[in-house]
Design an enzyme around this catalytic site. Structure first.
Site, PDB file in Angstrom:
ATOM      1  N   HIS A   1     -17.882  53.172 -28.200  1.00  0.00           N
ATOM      2  CA  HIS A   1     -17.703  51.823 -28.737  1.00  0.00           C
ATOM      3  C   HIS A   1     -16.512  51.160 -28.039  1.00  0.00           C
ATOM      4  CE1 HIS A   1     -17.894  48.619 -31.649  1.00  0.00           C
ATOM      5  NE2 HIS A   1     -16.584  48.676 -31.744  1.00  0.00           N
TER       6      HIS A   1
ATOM      7  N   ARG B   1     -36.288  51.141 -40.963  1.00  0.00           N
ATOM      8  CA  ARG B   1     -35.356  51.945 -40.170  1.00  0.00           C
ATOM      9  C   ARG B   1     -35.664  53.442 -40.282  1.00  0.00           C
ATOM     10  NH1 ARG B   1     -29.671  50.067 -41.667  1.00  0.00           N
ATOM     11  NH2 ARG B   1     -30.310  48.224 -40.496  1.00  0.00           N
TER      12      ARG B   1
HETATM   13  C1  GRF Z   1     -20.406  49.773 -23.742  1.00  0.00           C
HETATM   14  O1  GRF Z   1     -19.239  49.004 -23.671  1.00  0.00           O
HETATM   15  C2  GRF Z   1     -20.391  50.674 -24.953  1.00  0.00           C
HETATM   16  O2  GRF Z   1     -19.120  50.992 -25.394  1.00  0.00           O
HETATM   17  C3  GRF Z   1     -21.064  49.843 -26.011  1.00  0.00           C
HETATM   18  O3  GRF Z   1     -22.037  49.113 -25.342  1.00  0.00           O
HETATM   19  C4  GRF Z   1     -21.650  48.935 -23.979  1.00  0.00           C
HETATM   20  C5  GRF Z   1     -22.836  49.412 -23.186  1.00  0.00           C
HETATM   21  O4  GRF Z   1     -22.807  48.914 -21.894  1.00  0.00           O
HETATM   22  N1  GRF Z   1     -21.563  50.649 -27.088  1.00  0.00           N
HETATM   23  P1  GRF Z   1     -23.891  49.418 -20.839  1.00  0.00           P
HETATM   24  O5  GRF Z   1     -25.253  48.935 -21.304  1.00  0.00           O
HETATM   25  O6  GRF Z   1     -23.816  50.912 -20.812  1.00  0.00           O
HETATM   26  O7  GRF Z   1     -23.472  48.792 -19.554  1.00  0.00           O
END
Ligand code: GRF
Length: 209
Positions: free
Chosen positions: A115, A71
């Site tokens: 998130h 990482r």
């Molecule tokens: C979103 O719901 C975000 O909150 C989470 O991952 C999802 C990403 O969706 N971290 P996308 O790939 O932007 O459609």
């Protein structure tokens, strides 16, 4: 914290990239308080986020974790990529990889994440599924500064989404994303405009909670 405009923004994304699209659109419309998305990076060649960047005329870079033994080394590679492009602010938008402490420290608090839950409830990769299984009546989304722990740093903005009786993971996540696509650019504007100040665990927005 980050108040100098113009601010060069990079997006990290792994998937469909609808949140990345919301930021690209806001950037293209000049709605990021002087911020501009200059780079989209993905860890997956097939990530649609890369195609979205190209279509918006923004540089798209695949940063393959494959050759990196750990990482830390992957985080250093990402830091090099961003540094070479003089990036001021990083927005994680569905980036499904835990970043190294060195990466977070190297950017000195200038990393945001979104998130799909009301943190600190339901951190991790399956937030929407976990919320449904728990039986909560309300969930939502959180934009926060990223720190060394997963889905953990100081919270800039949150918004609720009601869980409906016939929701499944896909339907609920779709409604959460609708909110996210408005909330993420709003949070980025607050940060770039210098209106979001971290005090301990809290972020004061315009001097208040
Ligand atoms: C979103 O719901 C975000 O909150 C989470 O991952 C999802 C990403 O969706 N971290 P996308 O790939 O932007 O459609």
């Amino acid at each position: 914290m980050i108040s100098a405009a113009p601010c060069r923004i990079a997006i990290l994304a792994s998937g469909t990239g609808t949140s990345a699209q919301a930021l690209l659109d806001a950037s293209g419309a000049g709605e990021l308080a002087g911020g501009r998305v200059v780079l989209v990076v993905s860890d997956r060649r097939e990530a649609h986020a890369l195609e979205r960047a190209r279509r918006a005329g923004v540089e798209a870079v695949l940063c393959d974790p494959g050759p990196h033994p750990d990482r830390a080394s992957y985080g250093d590679r990402l830091l090099d990529l961003l540094g070479a492009r003089h990036v001021d602010l990083v927005c994680m938008a569905g980036f499904m990889r835990i970043l190294s402490p060195g990466f977070i420290q190297g950017l000195g608090g200038r990393v945001l994440n979104i998130h799909p839950s009301l943190l600190p409830a339901f951190p991790g990769a399956h937030a929407v599924r976990d919320a449904l299984r728990w039986g909560v009546k309300v969930t939502g989304t959180t934009v926060h500064f990223a720190d060394e722990l997963v889905d953990h740093g100081p919270i800039i903005a949150q918004e609720c989404v009601r869980v409906l009786p016939d929701d499944d993971e896909e339907r609920l996540h779709a409604r959460i994303k609708q909110v996210e696509h408005r909330l993420y650019p709003e949070a980025v504007r607050l940060v770039i405009g210098g209106h979001a100040r971290v005090v301990g665990r809290a972020v004061l927005v315009g001097g208040t909670r």
